[in-house]
Write a protein that holds these residues in place. Structure first.
Motif, PDB file in Angstrom:
ATOM      1  N   GLU A  90       0.844  -1.185   0.000  1.00 47.91           N
ATOM      2  CA  GLU A  90       0.000   0.000   0.000  1.00 47.91           C
ATOM      3  C   GLU A  90       0.880   1.235   0.000  1.00 47.91           C
ATOM      4  OE1 GLU A  90      -0.564  -2.042   2.997  1.00 47.91           O
ATOM      5  OE2 GLU A  90      -2.039  -3.289   1.999  1.00 47.91           O
ATOM      6  N   ILE A  91       0.368   2.296  -0.592  1.00 45.87           N
ATOM      7  CA  ILE A  91       1.035   3.589  -0.509  1.00 45.87           C
ATOM      8  C   ILE A  91       0.013   4.592  -0.005  1.00 45.87           C
ATOM      9  CG2 ILE A  91       2.710   3.127  -2.335  1.00 45.87           C
ATOM     10  CD1 ILE A  91       0.963   4.846  -4.192  1.00 45.87           C
ATOM     11  N   ARG A  92       0.496   5.637   0.617  1.00 42.14           N
ATOM     12  CA  ARG A  92      -0.397   6.682   1.110  1.00 42.14           C
ATOM     13  C   ARG A  92      -0.409   7.797   0.084  1.00 42.14           C
ATOM     14  NH1 ARG A  92      -3.478   7.601   5.339  1.00 42.14           N
ATOM     15  NH2 ARG A  92      -2.844   5.608   6.136  1.00 42.14           N
ATOM     16  N   VAL A  93      -1.597   8.095  -0.423  1.00 41.00           N
ATOM     17  CA  VAL A  93      -1.782   9.119  -1.444  1.00 41.00           C
ATOM     18  C   VAL A  93      -2.386  10.355  -0.784  1.00 41.00           C
ATOM     19  CG1 VAL A  93      -2.940   9.695  -3.606  1.00 41.00           C
ATOM     20  CG2 VAL A  93      -2.102   7.369  -3.224  1.00 41.00           C
ATOM     21  N   LEU A  94      -1.716  11.495  -0.974  1.00 40.67           N
ATOM     22  CA  LEU A  94      -2.168  12.766  -0.407  1.00 40.67           C
ATOM     23  C   LEU A  94      -2.728  13.613  -1.527  1.00 40.67           C
ATOM     24  CD1 LEU A  94       1.042  13.432   1.692  1.00 40.67           C
ATOM     25  CD2 LEU A  94      -1.080  12.409   2.499  1.00 40.67           C
ATOM     26  N   ARG A  95      -3.973  13.986  -1.406  1.00 37.39           N
ATOM     27  CA  ARG A  95      -4.608  14.779  -2.461  1.00 37.39           C
ATOM     28  C   ARG A  95      -4.939  16.200  -2.010  1.00 37.39           C
ATOM     29  NH1 ARG A  95      -6.915   9.577  -3.839  1.00 37.39           N
ATOM     30  NH2 ARG A  95      -6.076   9.000  -5.864  1.00 37.39           N
ATOM     31  N   GLY A  96      -4.957  16.443  -0.693  1.00 38.27           N
ATOM     32  CA  GLY A  96      -5.254  17.778  -0.197  1.00 38.27           C
ATOM     33  C   GLY A  96      -6.733  18.104  -0.154  1.00 38.27           C
ATOM     34  N   GLY A  97      -7.573  17.122  -0.392  1.00 34.33           N
ATOM     35  CA  GLY A  97      -9.024  17.342  -0.325  1.00 34.33           C
ATOM     36  C   GLY A  97      -9.536  17.010   1.064  1.00 34.33           C
ATOM     37  N   ALA A  98     -10.507  16.133   1.124  1.00 39.02           N
ATOM     38  CA  ALA A  98     -11.114  15.751   2.402  1.00 39.02           C
ATOM     39  C   ALA A  98     -10.314  14.639   3.080  1.00 39.02           C
ATOM     40  CB  ALA A  98     -12.553  15.312   2.180  1.00 39.02           C
ATOM     41  N   ASP A  99      -9.005  14.665   2.900  1.00 42.23           N
ATOM     42  CA  ASP A  99      -8.159  13.622   3.477  1.00 42.23           C
ATOM     43  C   ASP A  99      -7.178  14.198   4.504  1.00 42.23           C
ATOM     44  OD1 ASP A  99      -6.539  15.022   1.742  1.00 42.23           O
ATOM     45  OD2 ASP A  99      -5.699  13.262   0.761  1.00 42.23           O
ATOM     46  N   TRP A 100      -7.586  15.310   5.156  1.00 41.70           N
ATOM     47  CA  TRP A 100      -6.699  15.959   6.110  1.00 41.70           C
ATOM     48  C   TRP A 100      -6.526  15.101   7.364  1.00 41.70           C
ATOM     49  CZ3 TRP A 100     -11.529  17.993   4.833  1.00 41.70           C
ATOM     50  CH2 TRP A 100     -12.498  17.960   5.844  1.00 41.70           C
ATOM     51  N   PRO A 101      -5.418  15.321   8.112  1.00 43.59           N
ATOM     52  CA  PRO A 101      -5.168  14.536   9.333  1.00 43.59           C
ATOM     53  C   PRO A 101      -6.065  14.978  10.481  1.00 43.59           C
ATOM     54  CG  PRO A 101      -3.480  16.213   9.059  1.00 43.59           C
ATOM     55  CD  PRO A 101      -4.342  16.262   7.830  1.00 43.59           C
ATOM     56  N   ARG A 102      -6.426  13.989  11.311  1.00 45.65           N
ATOM     57  CA  ARG A 102      -7.247  14.242  12.497  1.00 45.65           C
ATOM     58  C   ARG A 102      -6.784  13.312  13.618  1.00 45.65           C
ATOM     59  NH1 ARG A 102     -11.287  15.001   8.250  1.00 45.65           N
ATOM     60  NH2 ARG A 102     -11.367  12.799   7.855  1.00 45.65           N
ATOM     61  N   ILE A 103      -6.754  13.838  14.811  1.00 45.55           N
ATOM     62  CA  ILE A 103      -6.427  13.039  15.996  1.00 45.55           C
ATOM     63  C   ILE A 103      -7.349  13.482  17.122  1.00 45.55           C
ATOM     64  CG2 ILE A 103      -4.690  12.454  17.745  1.00 45.55           C
ATOM     65  CD1 ILE A 103      -2.547  12.903  15.610  1.00 45.55           C
ATOM     66  N   SER A 104      -7.949  12.515  17.784  1.00 47.85           N
ATOM     67  CA  SER A 104      -8.801  12.781  18.941  1.00 47.85           C
ATOM     68  C   SER A 104      -8.073  12.257  20.171  1.00 47.85           C
ATOM     69  CB  SER A 104     -10.144  12.068  18.758  1.00 47.85           C
ATOM     70  OG  SER A 104     -10.927  12.212  19.911  1.00 47.85           O
ATOM     71  N   LEU A 105      -7.997  13.091  21.220  1.00 52.00           N
ATOM     72  CA  LEU A 105      -7.257  12.669  22.409  1.00 52.00           C
ATOM     73  C   LEU A 105      -7.817  13.289  23.671  1.00 52.00           C
ATOM     74  CD1 LEU A 105      -5.286  15.266  23.272  1.00 52.00           C
ATOM     75  CD2 LEU A 105      -4.032  14.497  21.269  1.00 52.00           C
ATOM     76  N   ARG A 106      -7.421  12.692  24.792  1.00 45.88           N
ATOM     77  CA  ARG A 106      -7.664  13.242  26.126  1.00 45.88           C
ATOM     78  C   ARG A 106      -6.288  13.483  26.730  1.00 45.88           C
ATOM     79  NH1 ARG A 106     -12.067   9.065  28.602  1.00 45.88           N
ATOM     80  NH2 ARG A 106     -13.822   9.738  27.345  1.00 45.88           N
ATOM     81  N   TYR A 107      -6.191  14.491  27.567  1.00 45.28           N
ATOM     82  CA  TYR A 107      -4.897  14.779  28.175  1.00 45.28           C
ATOM     83  C   TYR A 107      -5.087  15.261  29.605  1.00 45.28           C
ATOM     84  CZ  TYR A 107      -6.125  19.649  27.490  1.00 45.28           C
ATOM     85  OH  TYR A 107      -6.780  20.852  27.535  1.00 45.28           O
ATOM     86  N   THR A 108      -4.066  15.045  30.410  1.00 46.17           N
ATOM     87  CA  THR A 108      -4.014  15.557  31.775  1.00 46.17           C
ATOM     88  C   THR A 108      -2.590  16.018  32.036  1.00 46.17           C
ATOM     89  OG1 THR A 108      -5.683  13.951  32.480  1.00 46.17           O
ATOM     90  CG2 THR A 108      -4.421  15.032  34.219  1.00 46.17           C
TER      91      THR A 108
END
Length: 162
Positions: A90-108
């Motif tokens: 597999e390769i990761r294809v970046l198109r700049g559309g609706a494929d932006w990075p997202r991370i959900s986290l909790r922190y203390t």
């Protein structure tokens, strides 16, 4: 992946003046259910280890005696995994559309057993391909790292040391 589903504890300590320490721990909640990680288990583990290491590096910016606990709840990497023809690669294809990075986290963030700051954060960077990036083009997580850097600097007002 079981090691990561419970807790990937990455402890990093920075000896500072007076023998004080700053530490970061990172855990991943059910990474097998994350929105977007590579198909290969080995690649998934590599990605999670690399993200943990990045949080540890950022932790060195915290004042001595502060401890940051990060629980990553979901990851959607920049781009999309696509198979390369007849092989299983597999390769990761970046198109700049609706494929932006997202991370959900909790922190203390704690110091001497007292909670200084805590909460949930949903990191995302819709313009990830339109900004300057200090990470090398060969760094597979350059967009995610920049996004985490921006959040960390804003949330903890922690500038780079040195």
């Amino acid at each position: 992946m079981r090691v990561f589903s419970r807790t990937m504890l990455a402890a990093c300590a920075l000896a500072l003046s007076g023998g004080a320490w700053a530490a970061v721990s990172v855990s991943y909640t059910q990474p097998e259910k994350f929105s977007d990680l590579p198909f290969s288990i080995a690649e998934r583990e590599r990605i999670l280890k690399e993200l943990s290491a990045h949080f540890l590096i950022l932790g060195k910016r915290l004042p001595a005696g502060q401890n940051l606990n990060v629980e990553v709840r979901d990851i959607d990497l920049a781009g999309r995994e696509e198979r390369t023809g007849r092989t299983a690669d597999e390769i990761r294809v970046l198109r700049g559309g609706a494929d932006w990075p997202r991370i959900s986290l909790r922190y203390t963030l704690e110091s001497n057993g007292q909670v200084l700051d805590s909460g949930e954060a949903k990191l995302s960077d819709m313009a990830y391909m339109d900004k300057l990036n200090r990470y090398a083009s060969g760094d597979r997580l350059r967009y995610e790292k920049r996004m985490i850097d921006d959040w960390f600097a804003k949330q903890f007002k922690a500038a780079p040391r040195g």
